[in-house]
Scaffold this active site. Structure first.
Site, mmCIF file in Angstrom:
data_model
loop_
_atom_site.group_PDB
_atom_site.id
_atom_site.type_symbol
_atom_site.label_atom_id
_atom_site.label_comp_id
_atom_site.label_asym_id
_atom_site.label_seq_id
_atom_site.Cartn_x
_atom_site.Cartn_y
_atom_site.Cartn_z
ATOM 1 N N GLU A 120 -5.643 2.157 2.670
ATOM 2 C CA GLU A 120 -5.613 2.582 1.266
ATOM 3 C C GLU A 120 -6.660 1.838 0.447
ATOM 4 O O GLU A 120 -7.373 2.450 -0.362
ATOM 5 C CB GLU A 120 -4.212 2.373 0.695
ATOM 6 C CG GLU A 120 -3.170 3.236 1.405
ATOM 7 C CD GLU A 120 -1.988 3.587 0.543
ATOM 8 O OE1 GLU A 120 -1.929 4.744 0.080
ATOM 9 O OE2 GLU A 120 -1.124 2.719 0.344
ATOM 10 N N GLU A 140 2.865 4.748 6.953
ATOM 11 C CA GLU A 140 4.021 4.674 6.052
ATOM 12 C C GLU A 140 5.132 5.658 6.425
ATOM 13 O O GLU A 140 6.320 5.297 6.408
ATOM 14 C CB GLU A 140 3.568 4.904 4.605
ATOM 15 C CG GLU A 140 2.881 3.709 3.970
ATOM 16 C CD GLU A 140 1.418 3.570 4.353
ATOM 17 O OE1 GLU A 140 0.765 2.648 3.840
ATOM 18 O OE2 GLU A 140 0.921 4.384 5.177
#
Length: 266
Positions: A120, A140
């Site tokens: 990210e 995730e």
């Protein structure tokens, strides 16, 4: 020059090098690290002597994401940094380049793991170099979590939607070669050389006119979601003033005189 117990900060000429430094945890994000990162971005913005930033990791890893113990409320190091987060509840998003875009080009030098929050943060950088054995991925969903660092918005704008959705929805790891093939990184280099390659890119950027470099970066991002007509109009507004700068005249003069330009940000 700043830095915290989990973030190294040093200068290489006109380049600020930020090193994520929790090698025992594959540089998983901690509060001291996030505070240091945010301060690093601010330092780069404020210091006109800094023309580029390189972000890398210590110990053969880039970043393995958020420290899950910290996410569960256990073992977050650096109690003294909590006041910073209380004063600016958005600080962690700025540190991860979700809510902050530095003026100067940011080059990522990736060795080893660059997963979850590491991938990210990567999406907030401008140029990305990866070592051949680097590993990428957004894990995730496999943990029942959401990649809330910006990936559901940024990733489909940076790579083809089919690749973005496969990465987001499967939570599988990606090799450096595959990351380059889908456009997540721009260059793959031998293991142990990612930082050198990133510093070489930074040095080339540093040799260019800083006002021009910053204007070009700003134009690319501010026109990304515009129509072509709107974007071209915005580009003229951003670009024409550069031609009136002393640096632009110095660039032309240096070319004619066959010498390196001496830019002054004027």
């Amino acid at each position: 020059m700043g830095g915290t117990e989990h973030l190294g900060v040093r200068r290489e000429g006109a380049t600020l090098v930020l090193t994520l430094n929790r090698p025992e945890a594959k540089n998983a994000l901690s509060l001291p690290m996030l505070v240091g990162l945010y301060d690093g971005w601010l330092e780069a913005d404020a210091d006109d002597g800094i023309r580029s930033v390189v972000l890398t990791g210590a110990g053969g890893a880039f970043c393995a994401g958020m420290d899950l113990k910290a996410l569960a409320g256990r073992g977050m190091e650096g109690e003294q940094y909590r006041d910073r987060l209380k004063a600016d509840p958005d600080l962690h998003w700025k540190a991860m380049l979700r809510h902050h875009r530095p003026r100067k080009p940011v080059i990522a030098a990736v060795e080893g793991y660059c997963v979850a929050g590491g991938t990210e943060i990567l999406q907030g950088t401008d140029i990305r170099v990866a070592a051949s054995s680097a590993t990428f991925g957004l894990f995730e969903v496999k943990r029942g979590l959401f990649p809330i660092g910006g990936s559901t918005v940024r990733l489909p704008r940076q790579i083809a939607r089919t690749h973005a959705l496969e990465m987001l929805l499967t939570g599988r790891p990606y090799s450096a070669e595959e990351a380059a093939r889908i456009g997540l990184v721009g260059r793959v280099v031998p293991d142990g050389t990612a930082l050198d390659a990133a510093l070489d890119i930074a040095e080339r950027i540093n040799a260019c006119g800083p006002l021009a470099v910053e204007a070009v970066k700003a134009s690319v991002y501010e026109t990304a979601e515009m129509t072509e007509t709107e974007g071209l109009a915005a580009e003229l507004k951003r670009g024409w003033p550069i031609f009136d700068t002393a640096d632009a005249k110095e660039g032309a003069r240096a070319f004619a005189e066959k010498r390196a330009p001496r830019y002054r940000r004027e």
